[in-house]
Design a protein around this motif. Structure first.
Motif, PDB file in Angstrom:
ATOM      1  N   ASP A 244     -10.369 -31.494  -8.666  1.00  0.00           N
ATOM      2  CA  ASP A 244      -9.987 -29.974  -8.698  1.00  0.00           C
ATOM      3  C   ASP A 244      -9.325 -29.434  -7.650  1.00  0.00           C
ATOM      4  O   ASP A 244      -9.234 -28.366  -7.335  1.00  0.00           O
ATOM      5  CB  ASP A 244     -11.127 -29.070  -8.863  1.00  0.00           C
ATOM      6  N   GLU A 245      -8.686 -30.250  -6.840  1.00  0.00           N
ATOM      7  CA  GLU A 245      -7.947 -30.014  -5.619  1.00  0.00           C
ATOM      8  C   GLU A 245      -6.425 -30.137  -5.852  1.00  0.00           C
ATOM      9  O   GLU A 245      -6.080 -31.301  -6.334  1.00  0.00           O
ATOM     10  CB  GLU A 245      -8.276 -30.681  -4.337  1.00  0.00           C
ATOM     11  N   GLY A 246      -5.425 -29.084  -5.715  1.00  0.00           N
ATOM     12  CA  GLY A 246      -4.162 -29.216  -6.064  1.00  0.00           C
ATOM     13  C   GLY A 246      -3.358 -29.364  -4.737  1.00  0.00           C
ATOM     14  O   GLY A 246      -1.894 -29.763  -4.769  1.00  0.00           O
ATOM     15  N   ASN A 247      -3.883 -29.302  -3.532  1.00  0.00           N
ATOM     16  CA  ASN A 247      -3.265 -29.290  -2.299  1.00  0.00           C
ATOM     17  C   ASN A 247      -4.027 -29.626  -1.169  1.00  0.00           C
ATOM     18  O   ASN A 247      -5.358 -29.764  -1.592  1.00  0.00           O
ATOM     19  CB  ASN A 247      -2.253 -28.078  -1.952  1.00  0.00           C
ATOM     20  N   ALA A 248      -3.440 -29.883   0.009  1.00  0.00           N
ATOM     21  CA  ALA A 248      -4.496 -30.134   1.241  1.00  0.00           C
ATOM     22  C   ALA A 248      -3.843 -29.625   2.473  1.00  0.00           C
ATOM     23  O   ALA A 248      -2.614 -29.547   2.487  1.00  0.00           O
ATOM     24  CB  ALA A 248      -4.523 -31.804   1.148  1.00  0.00           C
ATOM     25  N   THR A 249      -4.801 -29.479   3.338  1.00  0.00           N
ATOM     26  CA  THR A 249      -4.389 -28.916   4.444  1.00  0.00           C
ATOM     27  C   THR A 249      -4.424 -29.990   5.524  1.00  0.00           C
ATOM     28  O   THR A 249      -5.268 -30.963   5.506  1.00  0.00           O
ATOM     29  CB  THR A 249      -5.455 -27.794   5.218  1.00  0.00           C
ATOM     30  N   ALA A 250      -3.165 -30.081   6.293  1.00  0.00           N
ATOM     31  CA  ALA A 250      -3.075 -31.194   7.466  1.00  0.00           C
ATOM     32  C   ALA A 250      -2.940 -30.606   8.648  1.00  0.00           C
ATOM     33  O   ALA A 250      -2.560 -29.449   8.937  1.00  0.00           O
ATOM     34  CB  ALA A 250      -1.819 -31.955   7.096  1.00  0.00           C
ATOM     35  N   ASN A 251      -3.879 -31.506   9.429  1.00  0.00           N
ATOM     36  CA  ASN A 251      -3.880 -30.995  11.170  1.00  0.00           C
ATOM     37  C   ASN A 251      -3.501 -32.391  11.895  1.00  0.00           C
ATOM     38  O   ASN A 251      -3.854 -33.562  11.402  1.00  0.00           O
ATOM     39  CB  ASN A 251      -5.298 -30.722  11.457  1.00  0.00           C
ATOM     40  N   TRP A 252      -2.755 -31.853  13.147  1.00  0.00           N
ATOM     41  CA  TRP A 252      -2.569 -32.882  13.750  1.00  0.00           C
ATOM     42  C   TRP A 252      -2.430 -32.600  15.285  1.00  0.00           C
ATOM     43  O   TRP A 252      -2.557 -31.293  15.478  1.00  0.00           O
ATOM     44  CB  TRP A 252      -1.126 -33.709  13.486  1.00  0.00           C
TER      45      TRP A 252
END
Length: 555
Positions: A244-252
């Protein structure tokens, strides 16, 4: 002239008689300018003289007057000269005495004058020593600046690796001046100085005594050929989406970048840590640009992996449909299953058949395939079974067949006319049988079964017997000859011995062997028949008979 008054001096004499006084001038006399001696002489009667002398000085208190005293003169030196010619109209001078004064001057009309201020003084002295001056200034201005020789051309340098400056060297210029005095030379930089990245103006300034200035300017261009360096650049990231996830948060982690100039480069980027990324691969690029327009990039990929396949709702099970009468096809309808995906984007759905399609008799797999943007597939499979409820029909099923084995053989050949099979579907059924006409069959009963199966799994059979009879009895080998033996003394029987016969059968199966007597049996006096009987599986029998004769004469 001037009238001069004074009191006559009084003279006396010891004689008591006033002496006779004479004078060269009397009070009230006019005297010319200058010094005039006045003498009084007193003479007594005895001729003795006495004198009184004084001087009358008539002076001129009014100074000489200059007419047409020149104004100050301003001249400029010609090019390459240290002096300038000055011209003026000489002044006229008068004096109230009527006598021409004595005039002196320290410079003459048409003289050359040095750079700077020269005071020209005309001095007039009359005979009374009155002095008058006529003074003016000759201001010779040096408007010609110094001249540089050997002004360096622009310098073009590059910084060494990992340094923010570069050393420049040149031959220093020289300067001369028309005044013939060495001008004062100053400079902003010296040979051997280190220069920062970019353009730096080097200025030499030559100033003469008249403050005329000349400059020698050249540029030192220090080029920075080295781009910035990213000391940290994030690695590629793979982020797997959950259900049920359509996108993601990216951290660097923060990007670190340095430049040999020592100045912080300007950093731009197309994404920032904490941004939301959609499914797929996104290239994140940081660009660092220094003041020399050198640029470096730090790039990494954020890949949002969608491993969750689409989902079907309403997928069917097996659908069984009978064929219409005398038709081998059936129209089958159903409701399309619905597909959804965690990405929120409707997947692309393909299908092998659509509702309302005609299906042949038999099982046909219907497949719906849903593919999302990440290439994940989900399938909805169901089977459409179009069946024929009427079994096939055999025509000409053979009757039972009876055969006999030939001599010395264990099998018999059977022949028949194969049956014909038809099906109402119009499609030839699949017929199986384990025997063919002309096959050899073993002794006994063999069931031959033709099985016909149509595409709806309806079956029909045609069965008959092959009955092979074995009419050939076994065969003895080595049947013994008659035996002749005598009884021992005082005995009424004698033991007989022989080699037992063997039996074979055309069936290839060892027949059952029975005998009336056994080796080593004792026989009575007289003739005794010994019988071996071989019986095969078809109950065909063979006999081996021989006699044992016992002679009793020795008694």
């Amino acid at each position: 002239m001037a009238i001069v008054m004074w009191q006559d001096p009084q003279a006396s004499d010891n004689s008591g008689v006033s002496p006779v006084v004479t004078t060269t001038f009397s009070p009230g006399s006019k005297f010319p300018m200058g010094s005039t001696s006045v003498a009084y002489t007193a003479t007594d009667g005895s001729g003795n003289n006495a004198t009184c002398n004084f001087t009358v000085i008539v002076y001129d208190p009014i100074p000489t007057v200059f007419i047409g005293c020149p104004s100050d003169l301003y001249e400029f030196t010609p090019e390459n000269e240290a002096t300038a010619i000055a011209n003026w109209t000489e002044p006229m001078v008068t004096d109230n005495s009527g006598i021409e004064p004595n005039v002196s001057v320290d410079a003459l009309n048409g003289d050359r004058f040095p750079i700077g201020i020269t005071v020209v003084i005309y001095t007039a002295n009359d005979e009374s020593y009155n002095t008058a001056t006529c003074a003016f200034v000759i201001n010779v201005t040096d408007s010609i600046p110094p001249v540089f020789f050997g002004c360096p051309v622009d310098q073009f340098l590059s910084t060494p690796a990992n340094e923010s400056t570069s050393m420049a060297d040149w031959t220093e210029p020289t300067a001369t001046d028309n005044s013939e005095e060495r001008p004062v030379l100053t400079c902003s930089h010296f040979p051997g100085d280190h220069f920062p990245i970019g353009q730096t103006f080097v200025t030499y300034k030559a100033i003469d005594e008249s403050q005329n200035a000349a400059v020698c300017i050249f540029s030192v261009h220090v080029d920075d050929p080295f781009p910035p360096v990213f000391t940290t650049c994030p690695l590629d990231q793979d982020i797997v989406l959950g259900p049920d996830e359509g996108n993601a948060t990216a951290n660097w982690t923060d990007i670190m970048v340095i430049d040999n100039s020592g100045l912080a480069p300007i950093v731009t980027q197309d994404h920032e840590s904490g941004d939301v990324f959609s499914i797929g691969s996104t290239l994140v690029t940081y660009t660092a640009t220094d003041n020399s327009s050198n640029s470096a990039t730090c790039s990494f990929t954020i890949t949002v992996l969608d491993t969750i396949p689409p989902r079907f709702d309403g997928c069917l099970n097996v659908t069984r449909v009978p064929t219409p009468v005398n038709d081998s096809m059936a129209v089958v309808t159903w409701h399309d299953p619905q597909a959804s995906d965690n990405s929120g984007v409707s997947p692309v759905v393909t299908k092998t058949f659509s509702p309302g399609s005609k299906f042949p008799i038999g099982s046909t797999s219907v497949t719906y395939t849903a593919t999302d943007g990440s290439g994940n597939n989900a399938t909805c499979d169901f089977t459409v079974i179009v069946y024929d409820p009427i079994p096939p029909v055999f025509i000409g099923c053979p009757p039972d067949i009876y055969e006999f084995t030939p001599e010395n053989e264990a099998t018999a050949i059977a022949n028949w006319t194969e049956p014909i099979v038809t099906d109402n579907s119009g499609i030839e059924p699949n017929v199986t049988v384990e025997f063919q006409p002309g096959d050899r069959f073993p002794i006994g009963i063999t069931v031959v079964i033709y099985t016909a199966k149509d595409e709806s799994y309806n079956t029909a059979t045609c069965a008959f017997f092959i009955n092979v009879t074995d009419s050939i009895p076994p065969v003895f080998v080595g049947c013994p000859a008659d035996q002749f033996v005598s009884t021992p003394a005082y005995e009424s029987t004698s033991m007989a011995d022989w080699t037992e016969p063997t039996a074979t059968d055309n069936s290839g199966v060892q027949p059952v062997l029975i005998c009336s007597h056994l080796l080593g049996d004792r026989f009575a006096i007289g003739q005794t028949f010994v019988t071996y009987k071989a019986t095969d599986e078809s109950q065909n029998a063979a006999l081996c008979i021989f006699s044992v004769y016992v002679d009793g004469k020795r008694q």
